[in-house]
Design a protein around this motif. Structure first.
Motif, PDB file in Angstrom:
ATOM      1  N   ARG A 190       2.712   6.135  -2.811  1.00 25.71           N
ATOM      2  CA  ARG A 190       3.442   7.134  -3.427  1.00 25.71           C
ATOM      3  C   ARG A 190       3.101   7.282  -4.903  1.00 25.71           C
TER       4      ARG A 190
ATOM      5  N   ARG B  75      13.746   7.928   0.082  1.00 26.99           N
ATOM      6  CA  ARG B  75      12.603   8.314   0.178  1.00 26.99           C
ATOM      7  C   ARG B  75      12.453   9.719   1.190  1.00 26.99           C
TER       8      ARG B  75
ATOM      9  N   ARG C 119      -2.846  -1.747   8.880  1.00 31.42           N
ATOM     10  CA  ARG C 119      -1.936  -1.048   9.725  1.00 31.42           C
ATOM     11  C   ARG C 119      -2.928  -0.496  10.721  1.00 31.42           C
TER      12      ARG C 119
ATOM     13  N   GLY D  98       2.434  -3.875   4.251  1.00 26.13           N
ATOM     14  CA  GLY D  98       2.038  -2.539   4.698  1.00 26.13           C
ATOM     15  C   GLY D  98       0.203  -2.488   4.801  1.00 26.13           C
TER      16      GLY D  98
ATOM     17  N   VAL E 176      -2.177   7.491   6.417  1.00 26.49           N
ATOM     18  CA  VAL E 176      -3.367   8.113   5.339  1.00 26.49           C
ATOM     19  C   VAL E 176      -4.737   7.572   6.104  1.00 26.49           C
TER      20      VAL E 176
ATOM     21  N   LYS F 223       2.867  10.322   9.127  1.00 26.39           N
ATOM     22  CA  LYS F 223       1.481   9.875   9.714  1.00 26.39           C
ATOM     23  C   LYS F 223       0.745   8.945   8.638  1.00 26.39           C
TER      24      LYS F 223
ATOM     25  N   GLN G 143      -8.684  -1.236   9.504  1.00 25.69           N
ATOM     26  CA  GLN G 143      -8.480  -1.948   8.260  1.00 25.69           C
ATOM     27  C   GLN G 143      -8.495  -3.414   8.299  1.00 25.69           C
TER      28      GLN G 143
ATOM     29  N   THR H  33       0.948  -1.299   0.043  1.00 25.00           N
ATOM     30  CA  THR H  33      -0.056   0.034   0.038  1.00 25.00           C
ATOM     31  C   THR H  33       1.101   1.379   0.159  1.00 25.00           C
TER      32      THR H  33
HETATM   33  P1  AMP Z   1       5.277   2.344   3.598  1.00 26.98           P
HETATM   34  O1  AMP Z   1       5.920   2.256   2.188  1.00 26.98           O
HETATM   35  O2  AMP Z   1       4.562   0.699   3.856  1.00 26.98           O
HETATM   36  O3  AMP Z   1       6.244   2.632   4.803  1.00 26.98           O
HETATM   37  O4  AMP Z   1       4.132   3.477   3.470  1.00 26.98           O
HETATM   38  C1  AMP Z   1       4.500   4.896   3.308  1.00 26.98           C
HETATM   39  C2  AMP Z   1       3.401   5.888   3.829  1.00 26.98           C
HETATM   40  O5  AMP Z   1       2.264   5.526   3.280  1.00 26.98           O
HETATM   41  C3  AMP Z   1       3.087   5.446   5.291  1.00 26.98           C
HETATM   42  O6  AMP Z   1       3.958   6.142   6.075  1.00 26.98           O
HETATM   43  C4  AMP Z   1       1.678   5.994   5.232  1.00 26.98           C
HETATM   44  O7  AMP Z   1       1.812   7.328   5.341  1.00 26.98           O
HETATM   45  C5  AMP Z   1       1.075   5.526   4.020  1.00 26.98           C
HETATM   46  N1  AMP Z   1       0.435   4.025   4.136  1.00 26.98           N
HETATM   47  C6  AMP Z   1       1.024   3.180   3.626  1.00 26.98           C
HETATM   48  N2  AMP Z   1       0.037   2.086   3.973  1.00 26.98           N
HETATM   49  C7  AMP Z   1      -0.824   2.584   4.657  1.00 26.98           C
HETATM   50  C8  AMP Z   1      -1.976   1.966   5.589  1.00 26.98           C
HETATM   51  N3  AMP Z   1      -2.375   0.811   5.392  1.00 26.98           N
HETATM   52  N4  AMP Z   1      -2.705   2.917   6.062  1.00 26.98           N
HETATM   53  C9  AMP Z   1      -2.330   3.952   6.190  1.00 26.98           C
HETATM   54  N5  AMP Z   1      -1.367   4.647   5.679  1.00 26.98           N
HETATM   55  C10 AMP Z   1      -0.709   3.784   4.912  1.00 26.98           C
END
Ligand code: AMP
Length: 264
Positions: A67, A199, A121, A118, A90, A88, A125, A62
């Motif tokens: 991204r 990133r 979270r 991911g 989403v 934070k 969800q 996710t």
């Molecule tokens: P990650 O690449 O998994 O570290 O995700 C990068 C960012 O995307 C996180 O810090 C959140 O802001 C957002 N994100 C990814 N997956 C989720 C999720 N399941 N719920 C909420 N925000 C998410």
């Protein structure tokens, strides 16, 4: 809000041997539906992507969906950028919407099964996911806290091919009866070297916030699956060379290609 489509199957532990050439199928004829949990920097993407190649199922992260959306000029882009760059989460609605669209694309291609990385979270969800499909297994990857920050700060991505590399070499000495741990850096191939990016949310301040949010919002998701008997705890013993064979063993899988290249 778009919705997931319902798949039916009872949860079972994986019991068969997979090879790199045949898709691993769950007993009722569909591919695995697995989830990867773990703190930022633990290596969910690395291991989920390797397993997705081995088992022939899509790896859906996710974070990648977010991204991709924020890099577009769509209406959500600037809102998402602000949230992600502060470390934070989403909103559940936005994430469910992005994920269900992606699952729809996979279904249209005739793909079944997935390895989610991911997601979920938050408990909400997890409950939504539980309401629409059966998750077979949740792999909870764990790594010593002192390695997580270093791994996030060392992460580099090739802006052209999207490959993930790491410039951090982690060498924790044995101390007070705790074993040491060594994780070699994962250098990019020469063609990616000049295209590496970091990133925007991999700064020390933001990673610390992401770790705090993981403990607050996502730890309860581990308990959610633990109480349902679906959680496989996996302590990463080191880098990929030590961890990959042990993970396969824990999952009762075999990677023939890996064995052949090790023997060559
Ligand atoms: P990650 O690449 O998994 O570290 O995700 C990068 C960012 O995307 C996180 O810090 C959140 O802001 C957002 N994100 C990814 N997956 C989720 C999720 N399941 N719920 C909420 N925000 C998410």
């Amino acid at each position: 809000m778009a919705v997931f489509s319902r798949c039916s199957r009872a949860a079972t532990a994986p019991t068969r041997i997979a090879t790199a050439t045949f898709a691993y199928r769950e007993p009722k004829g569909r591919n695995v539906q697995w989830v990867f949990l773990g703190c930022p920097g633990v290596g969910k993407g690395t291991y989920a992507s390797r397993l997705s190649n081995l088992l022939g199922v899509p790896h859906i992260a996710t974070g990648d969906l977010v991204r991709h959306e924020l890099a577009s000029s769509g209406p959500l882009s600037s809102k998402l950028k602000e949230i992600v760059n502060q470390g934070k989460l989403v909103s559940d609605e936005i994430i469910i919407d992005l994920l269900s669209k992606r699952l729809g694309v996979e279904a249209a291609k005739g793909e079944s099964g997935f390895i989610l990385d991911g997601f979920p979270r938050t408990i909400r969800q997890a409950e939504i996911l539980e309401g629409v499909t059966d998750i077979d297994l949740v792999v909870n990857l764990k790594l010593r806290e002192e390695a997580l920050l270093a791994k996030c700060l060392g992460r580099r991505i090739c802006s052209e091919c999207g490959g993930n590399y790491n410039v951090a070499c982690i060498d924790i000495k044995a101390e007070n009866g705790r074993p040491g741990m060594y994780m070699a850096a994962l250098p990019p191939p020469p063609q990616c070297e000049s295209k590496l990016i970091t990133r925007a949310d991999d700064t020390e301040e933001v990673v610390k916030e992401r770790l705090r949010i993981y403990h607050e919002m996502t730890r309860p998701v581990e308990d959610f699956y633990r109480s349902r008997g679906k959680l496989l705890e996996f302590d990463l013993p080191g880098g990929i060379p030590e961890s990959w064979p042990k993970l396969l063993q824990a999952l009762n899988l075999e990677d023939h290609e890996d064995k052949e290249s090790a023997a060559a």
